[in-house]
Design an enzyme around this catalytic site. Structure first.
Site, PDB file in Angstrom:
ATOM      1  N   LYS A  70       2.664  -0.107  15.121  1.00  0.00           N
ATOM      2  CA  LYS A  70       4.107  -0.115  15.386  1.00  0.00           C
ATOM      3  C   LYS A  70       4.620  -1.323  16.185  1.00  0.00           C
ATOM      4  CE  LYS A  70       5.443   3.519  13.283  1.00  0.00           C
ATOM      5  NZ  LYS A  70       5.058   2.950  11.988  1.00  0.00           N
ATOM      6  N   TYR A 113      -8.903   5.019   8.241  1.00  0.00           N
ATOM      7  CA  TYR A 113      -8.970   5.401   9.656  1.00  0.00           C
ATOM      8  C   TYR A 113     -10.091   6.419   9.803  1.00  0.00           C
ATOM      9  CZ  TYR A 113      -4.420   3.294  10.759  1.00  0.00           C
ATOM     10  OH  TYR A 113      -3.386   2.415  10.986  1.00  0.00           O
ATOM     11  N   HIS A 117       0.846  -1.203   0.000  1.00  0.00           N
ATOM     12  CA  HIS A 117       0.000   0.000   0.000  1.00  0.00           C
ATOM     13  C   HIS A 117       0.877   1.247   0.000  1.00  0.00           C
ATOM     14  CE1 HIS A 117      -3.895  -1.914   1.795  1.00  0.00           C
ATOM     15  NE2 HIS A 117      -3.441  -2.545   0.731  1.00  0.00           N
ATOM     16  N   TYR A 168       4.582   6.631   9.737  1.00  0.00           N
ATOM     17  CA  TYR A 168       3.767   5.443   9.465  1.00  0.00           C
ATOM     18  C   TYR A 168       4.564   4.400   8.683  1.00  0.00           C
ATOM     19  CZ  TYR A 168      -0.571   2.830   9.100  1.00  0.00           C
ATOM     20  OH  TYR A 168      -1.547   1.869   9.244  1.00  0.00           O
ATOM     21  N   PRO A 216      -2.400   0.089  19.188  1.00  0.00           N
ATOM     22  CA  PRO A 216      -2.192  -0.385  17.810  1.00  0.00           C
ATOM     23  C   PRO A 216      -2.505   0.631  16.709  1.00  0.00           C
ATOM     24  CG  PRO A 216      -4.126  -1.427  18.795  1.00  0.00           C
ATOM     25  CD  PRO A 216      -3.482  -0.633  19.874  1.00  0.00           C
TER      26      PRO A 216
HETATM   27  C1  LIG Z   1      -5.269  -6.885  18.231  1.00  0.00           C
HETATM   28  C2  LIG Z   1      -3.852  -6.499  17.961  1.00  0.00           C
HETATM   29  C3  LIG Z   1      -3.540  -5.838  16.789  1.00  0.00           C
HETATM   30  C4  LIG Z   1      -2.236  -5.458  16.506  1.00  0.00           C
HETATM   31  N1  LIG Z   1      -1.945  -4.801  15.335  1.00  0.00           N
HETATM   32  C5  LIG Z   1      -0.678  -4.472  15.034  1.00  0.00           C
HETATM   33  C6  LIG Z   1      -0.321  -3.896  13.774  1.00  0.00           C
HETATM   34  O1  LIG Z   1      -1.163  -3.666  12.904  1.00  0.00           O
HETATM   35  N2  LIG Z   1       0.994  -3.622  13.525  1.00  0.00           N
HETATM   36  C7  LIG Z   1       1.951  -3.864  14.454  1.00  0.00           C
HETATM   37  O2  LIG Z   1       3.143  -3.601  14.182  1.00  0.00           O
HETATM   38  N3  LIG Z   1       1.654  -4.427  15.657  1.00  0.00           N
HETATM   39  C8  LIG Z   1       0.368  -4.736  15.975  1.00  0.00           C
HETATM   40  N4  LIG Z   1       0.075  -5.358  17.177  1.00  0.00           N
HETATM   41  C9  LIG Z   1       1.139  -5.615  18.137  1.00  0.00           C
HETATM   42  C10 LIG Z   1       1.969  -6.850  17.804  1.00  0.00           C
HETATM   43  O3  LIG Z   1       1.136  -7.961  17.591  1.00  0.00           O
HETATM   44  C11 LIG Z   1       2.955  -7.105  18.945  1.00  0.00           C
HETATM   45  O4  LIG Z   1       3.645  -5.909  19.213  1.00  0.00           O
HETATM   46  C12 LIG Z   1       3.959  -8.217  18.584  1.00  0.00           C
HETATM   47  O5  LIG Z   1       3.324  -9.467  18.640  1.00  0.00           O
HETATM   48  C13 LIG Z   1       5.157  -8.195  19.530  1.00  0.00           C
HETATM   49  O6  LIG Z   1       5.986  -9.284  19.273  1.00  0.00           O
HETATM   50  P1  LIG Z   1       6.838  -9.950  20.442  1.00  0.00           P
HETATM   51  O7  LIG Z   1       7.571 -11.072  19.808  1.00  0.00           O
HETATM   52  O8  LIG Z   1       7.584  -8.906  21.157  1.00  0.00           O
HETATM   53  O9  LIG Z   1       5.768 -10.483  21.493  1.00  0.00           O
HETATM   54  P2  LIG Z   1       4.645 -11.599  21.333  1.00  0.00           P
HETATM   55  O10 LIG Z   1       4.116 -11.662  19.949  1.00  0.00           O
HETATM   56  O11 LIG Z   1       3.694 -11.361  22.454  1.00  0.00           O
HETATM   57  O12 LIG Z   1       5.430 -12.947  21.570  1.00  0.00           O
HETATM   58  C14 LIG Z   1       5.866 -13.364  22.843  1.00  0.00           C
HETATM   59  C15 LIG Z   1       5.897 -14.882  22.897  1.00  0.00           C
HETATM   60  O13 LIG Z   1       6.407 -15.291  24.155  1.00  0.00           O
HETATM   61  C16 LIG Z   1       5.643 -16.377  24.636  1.00  0.00           C
HETATM   62  N5  LIG Z   1       5.784 -16.430  26.097  1.00  0.00           N
HETATM   63  C17 LIG Z   1       5.145 -15.700  27.028  1.00  0.00           C
HETATM   64  N6  LIG Z   1       5.551 -16.031  28.254  1.00  0.00           N
HETATM   65  C18 LIG Z   1       6.476 -16.999  28.093  1.00  0.00           C
HETATM   66  C19 LIG Z   1       7.267 -17.755  29.009  1.00  0.00           C
HETATM   67  N7  LIG Z   1       7.164 -17.598  30.343  1.00  0.00           N
HETATM   68  N8  LIG Z   1       8.129 -18.652  28.514  1.00  0.00           N
HETATM   69  C20 LIG Z   1       8.249 -18.856  27.167  1.00  0.00           C
HETATM   70  N9  LIG Z   1       7.510 -18.176  26.268  1.00  0.00           N
HETATM   71  C21 LIG Z   1       6.641 -17.258  26.728  1.00  0.00           C
HETATM   72  C22 LIG Z   1       4.240 -16.053  24.155  1.00  0.00           C
HETATM   73  O14 LIG Z   1       3.415 -17.225  24.099  1.00  0.00           O
HETATM   74  C23 LIG Z   1       4.504 -15.479  22.770  1.00  0.00           C
HETATM   75  O15 LIG Z   1       4.485 -16.459  21.743  1.00  0.00           O
HETATM   76  C24 LIG Z   1      -1.219  -5.742  17.469  1.00  0.00           C
HETATM   77  C25 LIG Z   1      -1.523  -6.423  18.653  1.00  0.00           C
HETATM   78  C26 LIG Z   1      -2.824  -6.794  18.915  1.00  0.00           C
HETATM   79  C27 LIG Z   1      -3.122  -7.535  20.194  1.00  0.00           C
END
Ligand SMILES: Cc1cc2nc3c(=O)[nH]c(=O)nc-3n(C[C@H](O)[C@H](O)[C@H](O)COP(=O)(O)OP(=O)(O)OC[C@H]3O[C@@H](n4cnc5c(N)ncnc54)[C@H](O)[C@@H]3O)c2cc1C
Length: 394
Positions: A300, A205, A76, A388, A296
């Site tokens: 980011k 949006y 996009h 963005y 969200p």
């Molecule tokens: C509804 C929604 C919409 C979103 N939309 C966007 C978007 O459009 N664009 C964007 O950039 N971001 C978006 N986000 C945010 C994005 O999904 C998160 O920021 C991203 O998943 C972060 O990645 P991470 O690997 O840091 O954490 P997570 O994806 O949370 O991964 C952490 C992992 O650690 C595991 N874990 C937890 N505790 C333990 C433990 N004790 N031992 C071992 N493993 C463990 C979990 O099961 C998980 O798999 C959105 C989030 C939500 C909820």
């Protein structure tokens, strides 16, 4: 008795941060082991982010995990801001010198990463229990966990805490060594996945006096829709009819039609801004949601997680290749510079577009003036576009 293992970098969590880090390290000849409490199926089906910044797309492609994203991702070059019943396009391509975003669901990114890790002999241990980190201040930290009734001790040089906001790594840092910066919003998002082709080619949006709405998509057949709601809203109170009716009301504009379809999934997410500083304690490095959460609205979260681990992989590579720890020492400061800019942008988008119960009629007029400014001043539109599509990874 527990089984003892050894690796260079122990990674807690197989979300975007953990898996990108593990594969980046592999590409640089550094060993890692990932431990994850959920099953692989769960991680690969969890519906979350979908907007990838240019820098995230480029990095995934460089890592060799971008083939399906390039084929199936939707590129996009702008978004629409819709307010007072009219749409206004923010043209990213024009405003940022040709940059854009790619719509490709987080769970698809995770499928591609898991596949790559397995194809290259990576160790990702799903469905582990009782994960804890130990001796993080010293040179020989370890991760203990159980799997299938057996206890394991993973000895490492470094631990990467990639276990999300509710993980165990951040709480393992003594409270006196970490500061939290937190803001909760008095609203949340009802996220809806529907079997319907997108009603617009780009994300829309919408500012409306009944609350914010976002029209997004995952594929040419599946739409992702969001409605501002109460932070503790019960998703079950939203029948399919009520969802479509509210979307029609909030997004209505002349000469445009919302396409309805079967609702596949709905859930409520609260909105929060959170940063923990510093992002390092001894040999434990926090990355992604484990260290920070953004509302969200600015898309980011996933992108910040990827930016953190890109930096961490670079620092670890310098350490193993040259014995230097300058980049490791600078990790927290350098990450936080980007994190706080993303926090500012996400907060700004959120406060411009949502109706808060604390707001009065003055605030509504102020929001409309801001939207009018952003869509008529090139300087203001450029600021939105630059943030963005994502600031440079540097
Ligand atoms: C509804 C929604 C919409 C979103 N939309 C966007 C978007 O459009 N664009 C964007 O950039 N971001 C978006 N986000 C945010 C994005 O999904 C998160 O920021 C991203 O998943 C972060 O990645 P991470 O690997 O840091 O954490 P997570 O994806 O949370 O991964 C952490 C992992 O650690 C595991 N874990 C937890 N505790 C333990 C433990 N004790 N031992 C071992 N493993 C463990 C979990 O099961 C998980 O798999 C959105 C989030 C939500 C909820």
């Amino acid at each position: 008795m527990s089984n003892s293992q050894r690796t260079q970098v122990g990674i807690v969590g197989a979300g975007p941060a953990g898996l990108v880090l593990s594969h980046l390290l592999y590409l640089q000849g550094i060993e890692s082991v990932v431990v994850e409490t959920r099953s692989r199926e769960y991680v690969e089906e969890r519906v979350r982010a979908g907007v990838l910044e240019q820098g995230t797309v480029d990095l995934l492609a460089e890592m060799g995990v971008g083939e399906r994203m390039k084929k199936e991702g939707l590129v996009h070059h702008g978004i629409e801001l819709r307010f007072a019943g009219r749409g206004h396009r923010i043209d990213f391509h024009d405003l940022t010198g040709g940059k854009g975003i790619t719509i490709y669901a987080q769970q698809e990114v995770l499928k591609d990463l898991n596949e790559a890790r397995i194809a290259t002999g990576g160790q990702v241990n799903f469905e582990v229990e009782d994960v804890s980190v130990h001796d993080i201040e010293g040179p020989q930290p370890r991760i203990s966990y159980r799997r299938g009734g057996t206890s394991y001790e993973l000895h490492c040089d470094f631990i990467a805490g990639c276990d999300g906001f509710h993980g165990i790594c951040r709480p393992a840092i003594p409270a006196s060594a970490i500061t939290d910066y937190d803001r909760s919003y008095p609203f949340g998002w009802l996220g809806i996945l529907a079997e319907a082709p997108p009603s617009s080619d780009e994300l829309v949006y919408t500012h409306h006096h009944r609350g914010f709405a976002l029209l997004s998509m995952r594929t040419p057949q599946i739409t992702r829709l969001y409605l501002q709601c109460k932070p503790d809203e019960d998703a079950e109170l939203w029948s399919d009819d009520r969802i479509w009716q509210e979307l029609h009301t909030r997004t209505a504009t002349k000469g445009w039609k919302l396409i309805e379809g079967r609702i596949l999934q709905k859930s409520v997410t609260g909105m929060r801004s959170f940063v923990a500083e510093p992002m390092r304690y001894g040999r434990l490095f926090l990355a992604g949601d484990a260290a920070h959460i953004v509302p969200p609205t600015g898309a980011k979260g996933l992108n910040l997680a990827v930016a953190d681990v890109w930096r961490l992989a670079r620092a670890l590579s310098e350490f193993y290749a040259k014995g230097k720890h300058d980049l490791l020492d600078d990790y927290s400061r350098a990450c936080l510079r980007r994190v706080w800019k993303a926090q500012r942008f996400s907060w700004w988008m959120t406060s411009m577009l949502h109706r808060s119960p604390e707001d009065n009629r003055f605030d509504e007029r102020r929001q409309l003036a801001e939207l009018d400014y952003v869509t008529t001043s090139r300087a203001a539109a450029q600021t939105l576009a630059e943030n963005y599509v994502g600031l440079l990874l540097e």
